[in-house]
Design a protein around this motif. Structure first.
Motif, mmCIF file in Angstrom:
data_model
loop_
_atom_site.group_PDB
_atom_site.id
_atom_site.type_symbol
_atom_site.label_atom_id
_atom_site.label_comp_id
_atom_site.label_asym_id
_atom_site.label_seq_id
_atom_site.Cartn_x
_atom_site.Cartn_y
_atom_site.Cartn_z
ATOM 1 N N GLN A 121 0.920 -1.279 0.141
ATOM 2 C CA GLN A 121 -0.092 0.027 0.015
ATOM 3 C C GLN A 121 0.787 1.328 0.093
ATOM 4 O O GLN A 121 2.050 1.192 0.586
ATOM 5 C CB GLN A 121 -0.992 -0.104 1.166
ATOM 6 N N GLU A 122 0.482 2.216 -0.691
ATOM 7 C CA GLU A 122 1.153 3.604 -0.693
ATOM 8 C C GLU A 122 0.663 4.297 0.568
ATOM 9 O O GLU A 122 -0.474 4.193 1.113
ATOM 10 C CB GLU A 122 0.729 4.379 -1.971
ATOM 11 N N VAL A 123 1.944 4.827 1.473
ATOM 12 C CA VAL A 123 1.701 5.760 2.351
ATOM 13 C C VAL A 123 1.864 7.237 2.128
ATOM 14 O O VAL A 123 2.922 7.412 1.494
ATOM 15 C CB VAL A 123 2.574 5.248 3.568
ATOM 16 N N HIS A 124 1.104 7.957 2.463
ATOM 17 C CA HIS A 124 1.232 9.286 2.168
ATOM 18 C C HIS A 124 1.310 10.059 3.643
ATOM 19 O O HIS A 124 0.480 10.029 4.414
ATOM 20 C CB HIS A 124 -0.045 10.065 1.551
ATOM 21 N N ILE A 183 2.316 13.614 5.652
ATOM 22 C CA ILE A 183 2.219 15.155 5.513
ATOM 23 C C ILE A 183 2.423 15.674 6.883
ATOM 24 O O ILE A 183 1.982 15.549 7.906
ATOM 25 C CB ILE A 183 0.540 15.693 5.185
ATOM 26 N N GLU A 218 6.170 16.675 2.563
ATOM 27 C CA GLU A 218 5.184 15.491 2.439
ATOM 28 C C GLU A 218 5.982 14.554 1.682
ATOM 29 O O GLU A 218 6.896 14.931 0.686
ATOM 30 C CB GLU A 218 3.968 15.917 1.754
ATOM 31 N N GLU A 219 5.719 13.258 1.791
ATOM 32 C CA GLU A 219 6.150 12.305 1.004
ATOM 33 C C GLU A 219 5.278 11.125 0.832
ATOM 34 O O GLU A 219 4.505 10.759 1.771
ATOM 35 C CB GLU A 219 7.572 11.579 1.856
ATOM 36 N N ARG A 220 5.458 10.532 -0.256
ATOM 37 C CA ARG A 220 4.730 9.289 -0.572
ATOM 38 C C ARG A 220 5.543 7.971 -0.508
ATOM 39 O O ARG A 220 6.758 8.285 -1.050
ATOM 40 C CB ARG A 220 4.056 9.332 -1.887
ATOM 41 N N SER A 221 5.422 6.988 -0.189
ATOM 42 C CA SER A 221 6.327 5.911 -0.222
ATOM 43 C C SER A 221 5.296 4.559 -0.160
ATOM 44 O O SER A 221 4.371 4.210 0.175
ATOM 45 C CB SER A 221 6.805 5.689 1.211
ATOM 46 N N THR A 222 5.908 3.534 -0.918
ATOM 47 C CA THR A 222 5.619 2.297 -1.462
ATOM 48 C C THR A 222 6.495 1.092 -0.664
ATOM 49 O O THR A 222 6.322 0.162 -0.931
ATOM 50 C CB THR A 222 5.264 2.156 -2.700
#
Length: 136
Positions: free
Chosen positions: A106-109, A111, A123-127
């Motif tokens: 799952q992607e985690v967002h 902020i 902010e960063e998005r991570s998989t």
């Protein structure tokens, strides 16, 4: 050398790249001696562990009674620290079997808001699975 490092050579299509996702999804690590004696370990137990070591020396000298390699370490030793139990001498083969399906990550967002609780500072998005430290 840690056993998990060797499993990384064959756990997917990328040699020399340990697949932690696959290890956590699960497979069986079979450590086999030249005479057929085999011990099996869960990939999750071996993953990134220094408790399972494939050794070719003992106290700086080459192995003689369990040559060429021996599985040693706290994970392969008896509770009193002596070898036995899960230790394997004369290691001739390491096989990975019973691979489980790797689930999509799952992607985690993430902020970070300013004190006004509206303005976004970072902010960063991570998989990437597993623990991460994100500097914001």
């Amino acid at each position: 050398m840690p056993l998990w490092f060797l499993t990384g050579w064959v756990d997917d299509r990328e040699p020399h790249d340990y697949n932690g996702n696959q290890a956590m999804a699960g497979y069986t690590v079979l450590v086999k001696a030249g005479d057929g004696y085999t011990k099996e370990f869960a990939s999750a137990d071996v993953a990134w562990s220094e408790d399972y070591i494939i050794a070719n020396r003992f106290n700086g000298a080459p192995l003689d009674d369990s040559w060429p390699l021996r599985l040693v370490g706290p994970g392969a030793a008896n509770p009193d620290g002596t070898l036995g139990g899960l230790s394997v001498g004369n290691v001739a083969e390491i096989e990975l079997a019973d691979f489980q399906t790797v689930l999509p990550v799952q992607e985690v967002h993430i902020i970070k808001y300013d004190t006004d609780r509206t303005s976004i500072l970072a902010e960063e998005r991570s998989t990437t699975p597993g623990c991460r430290t994100i500097s914001m």
